[in-house]
Design a protein around this motif. Structure first.
Motif, short mmCIF file in Angstrom:
data_model
loop_
_atom_site.label_atom_id
_atom_site.label_comp_id
_atom_site.label_asym_id
_atom_site.label_seq_id
_atom_site.Cartn_x
_atom_site.Cartn_y
_atom_site.Cartn_z
N ARG A 106 0.83 -1.22 0.00
CA ARG A 106 0.00 0.00 0.00
C ARG A 106 0.85 1.26 0.00
NH1 ARG A 106 -3.28 -3.13 3.80
NH2 ARG A 106 -5.22 -3.76 2.76
N ILE A 109 2.27 2.03 -3.54
CA ILE A 109 1.27 2.62 -4.44
C ILE A 109 0.89 4.02 -3.97
CG2 ILE A 109 -1.03 2.35 -5.40
CD1 ILE A 109 1.05 0.30 -6.40
N TYR A 113 2.41 6.30 -6.93
CA TYR A 113 1.31 6.55 -7.86
C TYR A 113 0.33 7.59 -7.33
CZ TYR A 113 -2.99 5.97 -10.50
OH TYR A 113 -4.12 6.22 -11.24
N SER A 156 3.51 0.36 -9.55
CA SER A 156 3.22 1.77 -9.25
C SER A 156 3.58 2.66 -10.44
CB SER A 156 3.99 2.22 -8.00
OG SER A 156 5.39 2.32 -8.24
#
Length: 282
Positions: A106, A109, A113, A156
């Motif tokens: 998590r 990302i 991203y 990502s």
């Protein structure tokens, strides 16, 4: 001084280390203004000491949407608008999928991203209003290919690639450019400063395959300081590219990668046709 008629205003995340530190110095050295962000703004004090009011040092966690919006508003109030956004903040999680924890996945990302999504979204209203702007997304050659033991990191970047290509089509009508910067191999502290997964002996072969792929690619480490000239040249380009590789050897690697993809799809085209079925009336 800047080669433009008037100095530009940049918003640069991850400005305290690695490539970002070189870019921050080059941006300011040529007379442009810079909103520089880092998780700890204290590390940006030397920039402020050298360049004074030309630089705005901001403490920012790019995963915090409210903080991102506040930072962009602060920069816009200080400098009157953001001309160039560089989404550089990020880290590189190494490890096989099974080795990574939920939290590590998590976080990868969220930073690489979603952090870029939040900052991009925050600058767009101002850029649209001025009908000008350039958004530079720091991706990676790993945003175009995938190697074992880097899957989460590369996921990502692949997400960043897809979002940014769509974004470029959405905002071109407003005079806004989007460029994905694809660094290949540069000696920075990215790997050493990034969190790593536990190493499971079951995936030792994957780690070895990663190193073998890097050697087989023939990539030669580039000079991190030289990337600053490339970033400034991108900002000065009237029609910048959607994607640009930073470093050499990438075009050959991508030719092999994309050629293999097409060959595989063509080999299995009979299944594609099977899945299509028969059109009405045929």
């Amino acid at each position: 001084m800047s080669t433009s008629q008037t100095p530009r205003t940049w918003f640069l995340t991850g400005a305290s280390r690695g490539l970002g530190a070189h870019w921050a110095e080059a941006i300011l050295a040529r007379g442009d203004r810079l909103a520089a962000t880092a998780r700890d703004a204290r590390v940006l004090r030397p920039l402020v000491g050298r360049y004074g009011d030309q630089v705005l040092a901001l403490e920012l966690d790019v995963t915090d949407t409210a903080a991102v919006n506040d930072a962009v508003r602060t920069a816009e109030l200080r400098f009157g608008g953001i001309d160039v956004l560089v989404n550089n903040a990020g880290h590189m999680l190494r490890g096989a999928l099974e080795e990574a924890t939920d939290e590590q996945i998590r976080a990868q990302i969220d930073v690489n991203y979603l952090g870029a999504v939040w900052t991009t979204r925050a600058v767009l209203p101002g850029m649209r209003e001025r009908r000008a702007g350039h958004i530079m997304q720091v991706s990676s050659i790993g945003g175009l290919v995938a190697y074992p033991s880097l899957g989460i990191y590369q996921a990502s970047k692949w997400a960043l690639e897809g979002m940014s290509q769509s974004l470029a089509a959405e905002v071109a009508a407003y005079g806004i450019h989007v460029t994905l910067i694809e660094p290949i191999m540069f000696p920075t502290d990215l790997a050493s400063a990034s969190p790593q997964t536990r190493q499971d002996p079951a995936y030792q072969h994957a780690r070895e395959a990663l190193y073998a792929a890097a050697q087989a690619g023939g990539f030669v480490p580039g000079d991190p300081a030289a990337t600053a000239d490339a970033v400034l040249a991108l900002a000065d380009a009237p029609n910048p590219p959607l994607r640009v590789l930073f470093g050499t050897g990438g075009v050959d690697a991508l030719r092999t990668e994309f050629g293999g993809r097409l060959a595989g799809l063509e080999e299995w085209d009979h299944l594609s046709r099977l899945a299509q079925g028969k059109a009405d009336g045929v």
